[in-house]
Scaffold this motif. Structure first.
Motif, PDB file in Angstrom:
ATOM      1  N   UNK A 301     -42.332  -1.575  -1.014  1.00 19.64           N
ATOM      2  CA  UNK A 301     -41.827  -2.629  -1.885  1.00 19.64           C
ATOM      3  C   UNK A 301     -41.074  -3.665  -1.057  1.00 19.64           C
ATOM      4  N   UNK A 303     -38.755  -7.115  -1.608  1.00 19.98           N
ATOM      5  CA  UNK A 303     -38.038  -7.816  -2.684  1.00 19.98           C
ATOM      6  C   UNK A 303     -37.118  -8.890  -2.117  1.00 19.98           C
TER       7      UNK A 303
ATOM      8  N   UNK B 147     -40.375 -11.395  10.193  1.00 21.59           N
ATOM      9  CA  UNK B 147     -40.308 -12.018   8.866  1.00 21.59           C
ATOM     10  C   UNK B 147     -39.034 -12.805   8.633  1.00 21.59           C
ATOM     11  N   UNK B 151     -33.670 -16.699  10.535  1.00 21.12           N
ATOM     12  CA  UNK B 151     -32.326 -16.600   9.968  1.00 21.12           C
ATOM     13  C   UNK B 151     -31.268 -16.090  10.945  1.00 21.12           C
ATOM     14  N   UNK B 153     -28.763 -13.520  10.775  1.00 26.45           N
ATOM     15  CA  UNK B 153     -28.569 -12.395   9.864  1.00 26.45           C
ATOM     16  C   UNK B 153     -27.066 -12.168   9.699  1.00 26.45           C
ATOM     17  N   UNK B 279     -29.708  -2.750  -6.007  1.00 27.26           N
ATOM     18  CA  UNK B 279     -31.027  -2.126  -5.830  1.00 27.26           C
ATOM     19  C   UNK B 279     -30.975  -0.804  -5.060  1.00 27.26           C
ATOM     20  N   UNK B 295     -29.072 -16.135   6.474  1.00 26.46           N
ATOM     21  CA  UNK B 295     -28.337 -17.312   5.983  1.00 26.46           C
ATOM     22  C   UNK B 295     -29.253 -18.299   5.254  1.00 26.46           C
ATOM     23  N   UNK B 296     -30.567 -18.176   5.396  1.00 26.13           N
ATOM     24  CA  UNK B 296     -31.487 -18.987   4.593  1.00 26.13           C
ATOM     25  C   UNK B 296     -32.306 -18.147   3.616  1.00 26.13           C
ATOM     26  N   UNK B 297     -32.737 -16.974   4.058  1.00 24.00           N
ATOM     27  CA  UNK B 297     -33.603 -16.155   3.198  1.00 24.00           C
ATOM     28  C   UNK B 297     -32.848 -15.557   2.017  1.00 24.00           C
ATOM     29  N   UNK B 299     -30.931 -12.344   0.352  1.00 24.49           N
ATOM     30  CA  UNK B 299     -31.070 -10.899   0.491  1.00 24.49           C
ATOM     31  C   UNK B 299     -32.532 -10.458   0.439  1.00 24.49           C
ATOM     32  N   UNK B 300     -32.999  -9.858   1.501  1.00 21.46           N
ATOM     33  CA  UNK B 300     -34.349  -9.282   1.556  1.00 21.46           C
ATOM     34  C   UNK B 300     -34.237  -7.772   1.526  1.00 21.46           C
ATOM     35  N   UNK B 301     -35.081  -7.136   0.755  1.00 18.96           N
ATOM     36  CA  UNK B 301     -35.057  -5.680   0.678  1.00 18.96           C
ATOM     37  C   UNK B 301     -36.445  -5.120   0.964  1.00 18.96           C
ATOM     38  N   UNK B 302     -36.496  -4.111   1.811  1.00 24.53           N
ATOM     39  CA  UNK B 302     -37.741  -3.422   2.146  1.00 24.53           C
ATOM     40  C   UNK B 302     -37.569  -1.960   1.795  1.00 24.53           C
ATOM     41  N   UNK B 303     -38.463  -1.435   0.980  1.00 21.28           N
ATOM     42  CA  UNK B 303     -38.278  -0.067   0.477  1.00 21.28           C
ATOM     43  C   UNK B 303     -39.574   0.725   0.577  1.00 21.28           C
TER      44      UNK B 303
END
Lengths: 435, 435
Positions: A301, A303, B147, B151, B153, B279, B295-297, B299-303
């Motif tokens: 996933x 997100x 990806x 940014x 981070x 999440x 700082x631009x993207x 919060x990105x989450x990879x699960x």
């Protein structure tokens, strides 16, 4: 440090301005990570004099944006104009034909012309990248085309339109009806003045068609995406779904089945009932999420923010860094010539549970008529609720039911049996449960 | 089609066997996506004759795995032996020194020797990739290093150990205590016979140190990860947290602050209270998740699955596909020589809310003693609960409190004031709230 990667930027709306700010603010670390500086040399937009809050005086200006593609001092053309055809497409074609790399955030253009542009890119040895076209700042294209590249993808699905998700989340948390929330979203700038592309699912369908080609190695087939929007969903549907343990989300979903010796691609954008325990149920507001189910990776996933100048600029510049580093896989993970043509799958044999909602006249025999149609079509009902409305007794009454798992074709037959019945005040609403 | 990429595989445990199965089962599409076939030419493991359910008879066998590094018919060495030193390290060094690319799933080795190995790889023009070392099948290294590459981070954190997350989830859903659930997890094979590396947070710390170097462009500094495990958490803590709207998760978290003109890297693995709306609160069982705040993207989450032969093999082969495609960024996104040395950050000035739990003797004055220590240290209490136990009246009583936001140093001072107090039956447990 190696040669500068020189960029031409077409389109100076919020995303274009975001790219300029990002390359300025993070320029040092971007050059470090890319192994060389990334610099804008020329720009183009409709109006040169508009105040965008950014200084564009150090860039060459072109009134005709397609001229960017011919400039000697440009290695990569970044297309942020939008629109499936018109100037965006003219620019993309010229850029690739001139052997320049193309980075675009334009899902409509790639959905409609991606195969042609991809072939052109490959024949010219140019890169064509579009991370920002799907799910904003989330590296979903990279995650799927590179991170999950070892897998046969069994299914890909996700929340691909922030406007719809915002509206559904708001309806859910406030109990208000669709039109009301849409109006507010428009007033706040979260929805376009003409919201059709978003709320009717077209934008999500553009994105889904790109994900499907990447996931299954099939030829892009936007026209085959079966698309249903969210405009018919009522507050009562959301309440019913909630009582059953579901939330409603606009989902884009694709899979690929083998039948009669050939591959059939299923692509659908539609509101689904998502179990509250599913990670997508927790994705609220304008957030996007993409799920890829690989035969070895299991469920992955991704997100994050699905739109906005910052996240979209982050994805555009990630593509530029990849190009600067020389990471330029084929546009659809496989060369276009290797993408497989696939017939659209027949949804009739797909097995699903479904939520059906009827608005009916409050008079004897209506329920018998509906349930007889279900029986005759072979649809088995798991649960049903009839809800009187506290208004005039002539107001229609809401009947909602959830079916047992069965072929979609059976539900379709039941709807055909009921079509035109004077007992129904409105066309029934059918939504599937995400399994 | 271009030349075959030839692989030597060292280590034929569950992951090694998974890689062999994956390259067999998905070999056709992997060759398509990679642009060339990927084939195993030689293997090595401790025991040649062991039945692994896979046929290794077509591969050359080496009793001494370091000999794989010298074979002419090998382009990439895949190290799946494990262990920070010993044969794994010897093989990795020899492979890179011979100019061969290295793919590894070995977080301990990269955490301890990543800078040396990365420098060696760069000097030899070889790739060194370790996607499988962090968060199993999730492309977190790729998501962060490519990806999110545009940014700065701001913070990286996540659930990095599946065993701990499984134990905490089980404690949460069943109300059972730690030792009980651990024993069951061991019986089921979800936890090692010696679970220390997992439950004391060392495994998560290995992974966090890799993520931090990638995120912040700092030199790997595993020794500076402040690590606390989950073995002191009681069922009662989970119940208290739940009542306050939190779940407990073992979190690895890193950020980088500028102070006194230089960068200070903060790295911590510890159980945190995570708001149920976050999440990560919904991430149960052995699932892993990594969050990067750019700082631009945003919060990105990879699960996804954090371990297991399939997901880990998926990540190993994704690295191989990248190598086959020529996508070989520097091992830590930047060349090792450009990674910045950074002093460990002083946690004392960090502002947090904290959960404090005491086991105290059930007698007058104990609460006064604790609250006086809080007052004297400048810790402001937001809520407190004292829970009598239904056992012997000599049994200790549990007192739990949540502080207002304040510097961590103040909580530390309060704990020092209380240290050695005969009122306390056990050392107090301090957990921070994830903000």
């Amino acid at each position: 440090m190696a040669e500068t990667l020189r960029i031409a930027l077409a389109g100076l709306g919020t995303v274009g301005a975001g790219v300029i700010r990002l390359l300025g603010e993070n320029g040092g670390l971007i050059a470090q990570r890319a192994g060389r500086p990334i610099e804008i040399t020329a720009v183009s937009a409709r109006d040169r004099t508009k105040d965008r809050g950014i200084d564009i005086s150090s860039y060459a200006w072109e009134d005709d944006m397609t001229v960017l593609a011919a400039r000697e001092d440009v290695d990569v053309v970044v297309e942020l104009v939008g629109g499936s055809d018109g100037p965006a497409l003219a620019l993309a074609r010229k850029a690739l034909a001139a052997g320049k790399d193309l980075v675009t955030a334009n899902k409509a253009m790639v959905a409609h012309h991606g195969l042609e542009l991809g072939e052109l890119a490959e024949s010219q040895g140019a890169a064509m990248r579009y991370e920002a076209a799907v799910a904003g700042g989330i590296p979903a294209i990279k995650g799927l085309g590179e991170g999950a590249a070892a897998n046969r993808i069994e299914r890909i699905y996700g929340i691909l339109n922030g406007t719809c998700n915002y509206i559904l989340s708001e309806m859910e948390s406030t109990g208000r009806d669709f039109a009301d929330v849409l109006g507010e979203a428009q007033a706040l700038g979260y929805a376009e003045a003409d919201p059709t592309f978003d709320i009717e699912g077209v934008d999500a369908a553009h994105k889904l068609s790109l994900l499907a080609a990447l996931a299954f190695g099939t030829r892009l087939d936007f026209d085959a995406v079966a698309t249903t929007g969210i405009s018919r969903i009522r507050a009562a549907d959301i309440a019913q779904a909630r009582a059953l343990g579901y939330v409603i989300r606009l989902i884009g979903l694709a899979d690929c089945e083998n039948a009669d010796g050939s591959r059939h691609l299923f692509q659908r954008v539609a509101p689904y009932l998502v179990p509250v325990s599913h990670p997508l149920a927790g994705v609220g507001g304008a957030t996007n999420a993409v799920v890829a189910e690989g035969n070895y990776s299991g469920r992955l996933l991704f997100e994050g923010a699905g739109a906005g100048d910052g996240p979209t600029a982050s994805a555009v510049v990630a593509d530029l860094i990849d190009i600067a580093r020389g990471n330029v896989p084929p546009p659809f993970s496989l060369p276009v010539s290797q993408l497989e043509a696939s017939a659209p799958a027949d949804p009739g044999n797909r097995r699903n549970r479904a939520y059906l909602r009827f608005l009916v006249a409050d008079r004897p025999g209506v329920l018998a008529e509906i349930t007889a149609a279900m029986r005759d079509a072979g649809v088995s009902i798991e649960s049903m609720i009839q809800q009187g409305q506290p208004g005039d007794e002539d107001d229609p009454v809401l009947v909602a039911m959830v079916t047992h798992e069965g072929p979609e074709g059976a539900v379709e037959r039941a709807m055909e049996l009921l079509a035109g019945s004077p007992s129904l005040a409105d066309e029934p609403l059918v939504m599937r449960l995400l399994g």
